[in-house]
Design an enzyme around this catalytic site. Structure first.
Site, PDB file in Angstrom:
ATOM      1  N   ASP A  15      49.126 -22.177  34.653  1.00 40.02           N
ATOM      2  CA  ASP A  15      48.058 -22.094  33.672  1.00 40.02           C
ATOM      3  C   ASP A  15      48.039 -23.431  32.942  1.00 40.02           C
ATOM      4  O   ASP A  15      48.990 -24.230  33.060  1.00 40.02           O
ATOM      5  CB  ASP A  15      48.341 -20.932  32.714  1.00 40.02           C
ATOM      6  CG  ASP A  15      47.367 -20.882  31.557  1.00 40.02           C
ATOM      7  OD1 ASP A  15      46.155 -20.883  31.792  1.00 40.02           O
ATOM      8  OD2 ASP A  15      47.838 -20.859  30.398  1.00 40.02           O
ATOM      9  N   ASP A  17      46.231 -24.389  29.265  1.00 38.83           N
ATOM     10  CA  ASP A  17      46.381 -24.356  27.800  1.00 38.83           C
ATOM     11  C   ASP A  17      47.523 -23.436  27.390  1.00 38.83           C
ATOM     12  O   ASP A  17      47.559 -22.260  27.766  1.00 38.83           O
ATOM     13  CB  ASP A  17      45.081 -23.865  27.157  1.00 38.83           C
ATOM     14  CG  ASP A  17      43.893 -24.743  27.510  1.00 38.83           C
ATOM     15  OD1 ASP A  17      44.006 -25.970  27.350  1.00 38.83           O
ATOM     16  OD2 ASP A  17      42.860 -24.209  27.961  1.00 38.83           O
ATOM     17  N   ASP A 177      51.428 -18.195  30.008  1.00 36.46           N
ATOM     18  CA  ASP A 177      51.884 -17.956  28.645  1.00 36.46           C
ATOM     19  C   ASP A 177      51.266 -16.717  28.014  1.00 36.46           C
ATOM     20  O   ASP A 177      51.522 -16.441  26.843  1.00 36.46           O
ATOM     21  CB  ASP A 177      51.555 -19.168  27.760  1.00 36.46           C
ATOM     22  CG  ASP A 177      50.047 -19.306  27.511  1.00 36.46           C
ATOM     23  OD1 ASP A 177      49.292 -19.384  28.504  1.00 36.46           O
ATOM     24  OD2 ASP A 177      49.634 -19.342  26.341  1.00 36.46           O
TER      25      ASP A 177
END
EC number: 3.1.3.18
Length: 230
Positions: A15, A17, A177
């Site tokens: 991922d 961001d 995240d």
């Protein structure tokens, strides 16, 4: 007796961001610009961080919702364009790779792993941000929320990222995240590693990932624990 074939190269899909890049400061400013266009106050940065993960439009919608504002679709699209224009002009003013990320990418590349990005950020912004940070060339594929017409947690972008680098889903892992990343990995049938420092309001160890780590220095050990050491 013939020798056993070596395992397929590991594919590591990140991922963007909150996982690979600390991009919150610039996203916070873009949201503030969109909110200001509607005469609304700037939201606290910590609050905005918890709204991230589903893409730019969702971030604007969540920001408005936090202020109790429900706008017609036409006006919502106008504010979304304000957000995109501001972010395009300031995409890497304060964004940077998280500590240890560059060294971890170096180790993975040296081991022969295939590297890809799967983000809900628009593909052109993902490419631009990584280019500004000098990291775009590290990845064999950069897949955004608009690349395949669907976004995470639909597994298609993740599977597509693996396919674009010539990887094998049976030798792949998702590094993220958020709950979105974990759900995407589960839907694709691959394990996930959760970075504890990202953008989520849910405690990282409650997201359901296979392994949770606190720093990129721990990534190699996490892959070993999953039986996926490159």
């Amino acid at each position: 007796m013939p020798l056993a074939s070596p395992p397929a190269p590991l594919t590591v899909v990140f991922d963007l961001d909150g996982t690979l890049v600390e991009s919150a400061p610039d996203l916070v400013e873009a949201l503030a610009a969109a909110m200001a266009a509607e005469g609304l106050p700037r939201l606290p940065a910590d609050e905005v961080r918890g709204m991230m993960g589903a893409g730019a439009r969702a971030l604007v919608e969540r920001g408005l919702r936090a202020e109790g504002v429900d706008l017609p679709e036409e006006r919502m699209l106008e504010l979304y364009r304000v957000f995109l224009d501001h972010y395009d002009a300031h995409i890497a003013d304060r964004s940077h790779l998280f500590p240890g990320a560059e060294a971890a990418l170096d180790r993975l590349a040296a081991s022969g792993a295939k590297l890809a990005i799967c983000t809900n950020k628009l593909e052109r912004f993902a490419v631009k941000l990584l280019g500004e940070l000098g990291a775009a060339d590290r990845f064999g594929a950069i897949v955004g929320g608009d690349t395949f017409g669907v976004a995470k947690p639909d597994p298609k972008p993740l599977i597509g990222a693996i396919e674009r680098v010539g990887g094998d889903p049976a030798r792949a892992v998702m590094i993220g995240d958020s709950a979105t990343d974990v759900e995407t990995a589960k839907a694709a049938g691959i394990p996930s590693v959760v970075m504890s420092f990202g953008y989520t309001t849910t405690p990282p160890r409650e997201l359901g990932g296979d392994v949770v780590i606190d720093h990129f220095d721990e990534l190699d050990d996490a892959l070993r624990r999953l039986g996926l050491a490159a």
